[in-house]
Design an enzyme around this catalytic site. Sequence first.
Site, PDB file in Angstrom:
ATOM      1  CG  ASP A 119     -26.051 -19.183  43.509  1.00  0.00           C
ATOM      2  OD1 ASP A 119     -27.191 -18.721  43.289  1.00  0.00           O
ATOM      3  OD2 ASP A 119     -25.665 -20.288  43.117  1.00  0.00           O
ATOM      4  CG  ASP A 125     -29.744 -12.455  50.360  1.00  0.00           C
ATOM      5  OD1 ASP A 125     -29.454 -11.477  49.661  1.00  0.00           O
ATOM      6  OD2 ASP A 125     -30.447 -13.398  49.981  1.00  0.00           O
ATOM      7  CD  GLU A 148     -29.977 -19.532  49.869  1.00  0.00           C
ATOM      8  OE1 GLU A 148     -30.555 -18.504  50.241  1.00  0.00           O
ATOM      9  OE2 GLU A 148     -29.767 -19.794  48.683  1.00  0.00           O
ATOM     10  CD  GLU A 149     -27.983 -15.742  52.666  1.00  0.00           C
ATOM     11  OE1 GLU A 149     -26.799 -15.595  52.291  1.00  0.00           O
ATOM     12  OE2 GLU A 149     -28.942 -15.697  51.879  1.00  0.00           O
ATOM     13  CG  ASP A 167     -33.707 -19.001  51.448  1.00  0.00           C
ATOM     14  OD1 ASP A 167     -33.099 -17.977  51.806  1.00  0.00           O
ATOM     15  OD2 ASP A 167     -33.859 -19.322  50.258  1.00  0.00           O
ATOM     16  CG  LEU A 169     -34.947 -11.597  51.595  1.00  0.00           C
ATOM     17  CD1 LEU A 169     -36.391 -11.473  52.068  1.00  0.00           C
ATOM     18  CD2 LEU A 169     -34.241 -10.265  51.725  1.00  0.00           C
ATOM     19  CG  ASP A 170     -36.019 -18.054  47.700  1.00  0.00           C
ATOM     20  OD1 ASP A 170     -34.919 -18.611  47.532  1.00  0.00           O
ATOM     21  OD2 ASP A 170     -36.897 -17.985  46.821  1.00  0.00           O
ATOM     22  CD  GLU A 330     -34.280 -22.544  48.456  1.00  0.00           C
ATOM     23  OE1 GLU A 330     -34.034 -21.329  48.410  1.00  0.00           O
ATOM     24  OE2 GLU A 330     -33.844 -23.348  47.603  1.00  0.00           O
TER      25      GLU A 330
HETATM   26  O1  LIG Z   1     -32.966 -19.101  37.594  1.00  0.00           O
HETATM   27  P1  LIG Z   1     -34.109 -20.033  37.824  1.00  0.00           P
HETATM   28  O2  LIG Z   1     -33.756 -21.443  37.472  1.00  0.00           O
HETATM   29  O3  LIG Z   1     -35.362 -19.578  37.115  1.00  0.00           O
HETATM   30  O4  LIG Z   1     -34.352 -20.078  39.402  1.00  0.00           O
HETATM   31  C1  LIG Z   1     -35.223 -19.191  40.051  1.00  0.00           C
HETATM   32  C2  LIG Z   1     -35.358 -19.595  41.468  1.00  0.00           C
HETATM   33  O5  LIG Z   1     -34.166 -19.269  42.135  1.00  0.00           O
HETATM   34  C3  LIG Z   1     -34.460 -18.518  43.298  1.00  0.00           C
HETATM   35  O6  LIG Z   1     -34.290 -17.152  42.988  1.00  0.00           O
HETATM   36  C4  LIG Z   1     -33.522 -18.917  44.383  1.00  0.00           C
HETATM   37  O7  LIG Z   1     -32.205 -18.819  43.862  1.00  0.00           O
HETATM   38  P2  LIG Z   1     -31.054 -18.098  44.649  1.00  0.00           P
HETATM   39  O8  LIG Z   1     -30.873 -18.922  45.892  1.00  0.00           O
HETATM   40  O9  LIG Z   1     -29.883 -18.132  43.721  1.00  0.00           O
HETATM   41  O10 LIG Z   1     -31.541 -16.706  44.944  1.00  0.00           O
HETATM   42  C5  LIG Z   1     -35.917 -18.781  43.585  1.00  0.00           C
HETATM   43  O11 LIG Z   1     -36.546 -17.760  44.310  1.00  0.00           O
HETATM   44  C6  LIG Z   1     -36.471 -18.926  42.200  1.00  0.00           C
HETATM   45  O12 LIG Z   1     -37.615 -19.723  42.211  1.00  0.00           O
END
Ligand SMILES: O=P(O)(O)OC[C@H]1O[C@](O)(COP(=O)(O)O)[C@@H](O)[C@@H]1O
Length: 393
Positions: A119, A125, A148-149, A167, A169-170, A330
């Site tokens: 995370d 990001d 988010e950051e 967010d 850069l997701d 999100e």
């Molecule tokens: O590990 P999982 O449960 O499949 O989660 C994937 C999801 O997490 C994300 O990567 C976001 O998580 P982060 O904020 O940890 O980057 C989404 O883009 C994605 O849909």
Amino acid sequence: MQQLLSPTIPYPSPLFPPKHHLSLRDRFSFHTPPKMASFSGFLAKPQMGITAAGDGANGISSLMDYVGKGGVDVGDDLVVLLYHIQFACKRIAALVASPFNSALGKHSALTAAAASDRDKPKPLDIVANEIMLSALRNSGKVSVMASEEDDAPIWINDDGPFAVVLDPLDGSRNIDASIPTGTIFGIYNRLAELDNQPVEDKALLNSLQSGTKLVAAGYVLYSSATILCASFGSGTHAFTLDHSTGDFILTHPSIRIPPRGQIYSVNDARYFDWPEGLRQYIDTVRQGKGKYPKKYSARYICSLVADFHRTLLYGGIAMNPRDHLRLVYEANPLSFLAEQAGGKGSNGKSRILSIQPVKLHQRLPLFLGSSEDIDELESYGNVQQKVNPGYEV
Ligand SMILES: O=P(O)(O)OC[C@H]1O[C@](O)(COP(=O)(O)O)[C@@H](O)[C@@H]1O
């Protein structure tokens, strides 16, 4: 990192920052879209229906035409803010596609302490967050940004009419493999009744507004095309970046999610951590034994914006059943877009937009997509994954 990025990225002229001495009208019209003939393939696209609002003289509508006075007219303040947001997203798009990403990727791989640290923000990001913050500041229209950051919301300007949650850069953990990523944003009116409160309090409370109060929301998908999809409270519309002019062109007006899809999108390696209801639902639809008697297919990119974008266009459900995705920046913006397109956003039990946020980084299970598919899923009762061991990849 900044040295690598800023001076060496060759921005084509439409990506240069706005010239502040230009009038509003000049600033929004100096990139006249080329004539339709130069958009080979556009006319053949079935989605390319141009609405009356915002039609250019040549039948093409850019985002700025669309939201401006000749279009749906969302109001000057919001037009200015959207101008700065789309400008920032073009910069992020250039960054994501930059050859310097591989250098950044290696840097992030070396510095990320361990997989359990996933995370932790990656450099991109952080850069994307700075780009968004500076765009919101320059707009002069934003009182507070919650990202988010950042641990806490950042107060920007007492007079800014809007509060922005985002967010920047997701999906950035995918970036080294050039898998799609996205920016998500939600826009609220500033709560003027809180103006006399201490800054920290009003920053937080403005950011924790219920999703039902959203004035506008959107995402930008950085993929084979860069697509800005947004709703200003009347339908969901997608605009595709024309790299030759720097304009986002209306390509998908008034998107409607099919009431039924044939696709489920989930990380199904977690099957044995799912509750019984979710297992039964997935087992049922993949055998074609659900209310829609077709065998469903699986698609999972593991990048929320990309999985949601596909769901918006093709229908079905994009889901993450564990407490992982965030309500404020999100789930709420994407649920707003889903509803505006005739679909639903649910936590597996109830409507996302009706959940009152209590914490900025609050997580929850998220199910987005076709209304009939979401109804059927919810009817299984027990679909929220409680086991959440902290997966390594
Ligand atoms: O590990 P999982 O449960 O499949 O989660 C994937 C999801 O997490 C994300 O990567 C976001 O998580 P982060 O904020 O940890 O980057 C989404 O883009 C994605 O849909």
